[in-house]
Design an enzyme around this catalytic site. Structure first.
Site, PDB file in Angstrom:
ATOM      1  N   LYS A  86      41.904  20.388  62.188  1.00 51.88           N
ATOM      2  CA  LYS A  86      42.639  21.746  63.393  1.00 51.88           C
ATOM      3  C   LYS A  86      42.607  20.008  63.849  1.00 51.88           C
ATOM      4  O   LYS A  86      42.372  18.817  64.107  1.00 51.88           O
ATOM      5  CB  LYS A  86      40.569  22.014  63.612  1.00 51.88           C
ATOM      6  CG  LYS A  86      40.192  23.003  63.075  1.00 51.88           C
ATOM      7  CD  LYS A  86      41.402  24.151  62.853  1.00 51.88           C
ATOM      8  CE  LYS A  86      40.407  25.496  61.917  1.00 51.88           C
ATOM      9  NZ  LYS A  86      41.672  26.526  61.761  1.00 51.88           N
ATOM     10  N   ASP A 108      46.499  22.382  61.056  1.00 50.42           N
ATOM     11  CA  ASP A 108      46.089  24.147  62.291  1.00 50.42           C
ATOM     12  C   ASP A 108      46.259  23.820  63.677  1.00 50.42           C
ATOM     13  O   ASP A 108      44.729  22.553  63.906  1.00 50.42           O
ATOM     14  CB  ASP A 108      45.438  24.211  61.348  1.00 50.42           C
ATOM     15  CG  ASP A 108      45.440  26.393  61.900  1.00 50.42           C
ATOM     16  OD1 ASP A 108      46.297  26.109  62.268  1.00 50.42           O
ATOM     17  OD2 ASP A 108      44.580  26.560  61.105  1.00 50.42           O
ATOM     18  N   GLU A 155      50.617  24.336  60.526  1.00 46.54           N
ATOM     19  CA  GLU A 155      50.195  25.550  60.846  1.00 46.54           C
ATOM     20  C   GLU A 155      49.385  26.711  62.395  1.00 46.54           C
ATOM     21  O   GLU A 155      49.281  25.396  62.780  1.00 46.54           O
ATOM     22  CB  GLU A 155      48.856  26.275  60.279  1.00 46.54           C
ATOM     23  CG  GLU A 155      48.292  27.422  59.738  1.00 46.54           C
ATOM     24  CD  GLU A 155      47.061  27.585  59.395  1.00 46.54           C
ATOM     25  OE1 GLU A 155      46.950  26.971  57.758  1.00 46.54           O
ATOM     26  OE2 GLU A 155      45.969  28.079  59.612  1.00 46.54           O
ATOM     27  N   GLU A 198      48.970  33.885  60.369  1.00 46.57           N
ATOM     28  CA  GLU A 198      47.384  34.488  60.149  1.00 46.57           C
ATOM     29  C   GLU A 198      46.799  35.887  61.282  1.00 46.57           C
ATOM     30  O   GLU A 198      45.845  36.454  60.803  1.00 46.57           O
ATOM     31  CB  GLU A 198      46.216  33.835  60.031  1.00 46.57           C
ATOM     32  CG  GLU A 198      45.656  32.993  61.055  1.00 46.57           C
ATOM     33  CD  GLU A 198      44.767  32.189  61.037  1.00 46.57           C
ATOM     34  OE1 GLU A 198      44.708  31.659  60.673  1.00 46.57           O
ATOM     35  OE2 GLU A 198      44.195  32.120  61.853  1.00 46.57           O
ATOM     36  N   ASP A 222      46.075  37.376  56.252  1.00 53.38           N
ATOM     37  CA  ASP A 222      44.413  37.302  55.805  1.00 53.38           C
ATOM     38  C   ASP A 222      44.954  39.143  54.717  1.00 53.38           C
ATOM     39  O   ASP A 222      44.844  39.922  55.618  1.00 53.38           O
ATOM     40  CB  ASP A 222      44.144  37.434  56.865  1.00 53.38           C
ATOM     41  CG  ASP A 222      42.680  37.593  56.845  1.00 53.38           C
ATOM     42  OD1 ASP A 222      41.742  36.055  56.783  1.00 53.38           O
ATOM     43  OD2 ASP A 222      41.793  38.740  55.903  1.00 53.38           O
ATOM     44  N   HIS A 225      45.469  33.354  54.288  1.00 50.09           N
ATOM     45  CA  HIS A 225      44.831  32.973  55.064  1.00 50.09           C
ATOM     46  C   HIS A 225      43.733  33.613  54.514  1.00 50.09           C
ATOM     47  O   HIS A 225      42.862  34.908  54.253  1.00 50.09           O
ATOM     48  CB  HIS A 225      44.912  33.533  56.789  1.00 50.09           C
ATOM     49  CG  HIS A 225      43.896  33.228  57.497  1.00 50.09           C
ATOM     50  ND1 HIS A 225      42.691  33.890  58.170  1.00 50.09           N
ATOM     51  CD2 HIS A 225      43.316  31.816  58.349  1.00 50.09           C
ATOM     52  CE1 HIS A 225      41.950  33.504  58.938  1.00 50.09           C
ATOM     53  NE2 HIS A 225      42.644  32.525  58.965  1.00 50.09           N
ATOM     54  N   GLU A 237      43.006  29.313  50.265  1.00 50.03           N
ATOM     55  CA  GLU A 237      42.596  28.752  51.650  1.00 50.03           C
ATOM     56  C   GLU A 237      40.581  28.650  51.113  1.00 50.03           C
ATOM     57  O   GLU A 237      40.833  29.955  51.155  1.00 50.03           O
ATOM     58  CB  GLU A 237      42.914  29.311  53.511  1.00 50.03           C
ATOM     59  CG  GLU A 237      41.571  29.033  53.766  1.00 50.03           C
ATOM     60  CD  GLU A 237      42.605  28.777  55.436  1.00 50.03           C
ATOM     61  OE1 GLU A 237      42.754  30.214  55.150  1.00 50.03           O
ATOM     62  OE2 GLU A 237      42.020  28.186  56.016  1.00 50.03           O
TER      63      GLU A 237
HETATM   64 CA    CA Z   1      45.053  28.926  60.383  1.00 48.57          CA
END
Ligand code: CA
Length: 377
Positions: free
Chosen positions: A166, A194, A220, A246, A269, A296, A329
């Site tokens: 992250k 991300d 991302e 996502e 997703d 995702h 993922e």
């Molecule tokens: Ca993400």
């Protein structure tokens, strides 16, 4: 054969260690599961991505459209639910409710036909799927860098060949974190970042240029999911591949992202963007734009199994004799729902997970854990 019942379960786990990302903090994990039951008692499981109680309300609204229908008519039921909700739900949680019912129907159809979902999707290209670890969230600690480094080294030691971390706290902090993690895991493990749409276009471009020497596989959700022009300009100027999707819904939403050439990697997703029925269509559209799909996935074993079945059927682009691997993922943040609710458990071996082989999604919900985690049960 008819669909006789549709049940919803809002399951929740309070976290031992709350964590946060660039947008907000999680104190608990909460998911809405859906069970679709045929008149002979055969059932399928699905789940929706997004606020669980809202997903449940959406499933309650849509369920009458599926009840009494033939559970083999999965796409026909999808189209019926979509048409009935289109006026209110061209995006958002009602689409996640459609997704949850749709995934359960694919599971149910597979069980009724005695075939894994990957076969119904067109046939698996591989028996094992490469996964990347998603983790490295932020926690309240005096040594956040130390925590991130330890966690990244743990994933590498577990055999993950790709790790996503992250960012989005601010450029200087993010740079320190990414440099420390790259140094800790060495050059042989793929690293992705991300931002969860925390950056402006200028910040994202600046960040992409600064992390370029760190060999980052993709960046991302750099900017707002509403900022298609920002995505497009960033992708043209970024030295790093751009990923996103996502927060995007349905084929029409992905048409925006793909036709404007916003991303190098599309990340629908399955539990949010429209279920397996719609994500299969999104994959077809992405293929027409020569854009790879890496779904995702941030839910229970049901969501993960749906992802495995889909990814097992993907041919990475461009086609060639020695192809890059399709990838899924694999969330590693604290989540007892993911780790305990479904059987069999998924095992990581050499950075890959073996495909479930039983009919349908190949996973079942453990009734004891379902009772333990269901809210209000
Ligand atoms: Ca993400």
């Amino acid at each position: 054969m008819k669909i006789e019942g549709i049940e919803t379960y809002v399951v929740e786990q309070k976290l031992d260690t709350p964590f946060y990302f660039s947008q907000f903090e999680f104190q608990a994990r909460q998911v809405c599961l859906v069970k679709v039951i045929a008149e002979d008692g055969t059932y399928g499981w699905g789940e929706g991505y997004g606020p669980a109680t809202v997903v449940r309300a959406g499933v309650d609204f849509l369920a009458p459209l599926a009840l009494g229908e033939d559970p083999l008519h999965v796409e026909a039921i999808w189209n019926k639910m979509h048409l009935r909700s289109l006026d209110y739900a061209r995006r958002g949680v009602l689409v996640a409710a459609i997704s949850a019912i749709d995934i359960a129907l694919w599971d149910l159809r597979g069980k009724l036909l005695g075939q894994p979902v990957s076969v119904l999707l067109g046939g698996p290209r591989r028996e094992r799927v490469k996964v990347y670890a998603t983790g490295l969230y932020f926690t309240d600690t005096d040594d956040l860098i130390g925590k991130l480094v330890d966690e990244a080294q743990l994933y590498a030691a577990q055999g993950f060949r790709a790790i996503k971390m992250k960012v989005g706290l601010g450029l200087e902090t993010d740079l320190r974190h990414v440099r420390a993690v790259r140094r800790a895991i060495g050059d042989d493990v793929e690293l992705m970042v991300d931002a969860n749409h925390a950056y402006s276009l200028n910040e994202a471009l600046n960040f992409a240029r600064q992390i370029e020497p760190l060999n980052i596989s993709f960046f991302e959700e750099p900017v707002s999911p509403e900022d298609y022009e920002g995505y497009r300009e960033l992708r043209l100027r970024s030295p790093i591949a751009i990923a996103g999707g996502e927060c995007e819904y349905l084929l029409a939403g992905f048409r925006q992202l793909l036709s404007k050439r916003c991303v190098d990697i599309a990340q629908p997703d399955i539990c949010g963007a429209g279920g397996l029925t719609e994500v299969k269509r999104i994959v077809a559209l992405a293929t027409a734009f020569q854009t790879n799909v890496i779904p995702h996935s941030w839910g229970t074993g049901i969501a993960f199994a749906a992802g495995l079945h889909l990814v097992s059927t993907l041919d990475p682009l461009p086609g060639r004799l020695r192809m890059p691997e399709a990838m899924l993922e694999m969330d590693r943040s604290e989540n007892a729902l993911r780790d305990t609710l479904t059987q069999p458990q998924f095992k990581l071996e050499g950075g890959e997970v073996a495909m479930p082989t039983a009919p349908g999604l190949g996973v079942d919900v453990d009734p004891d854990f379902l009772a333990r985690y269901t809210k209000g049960a």
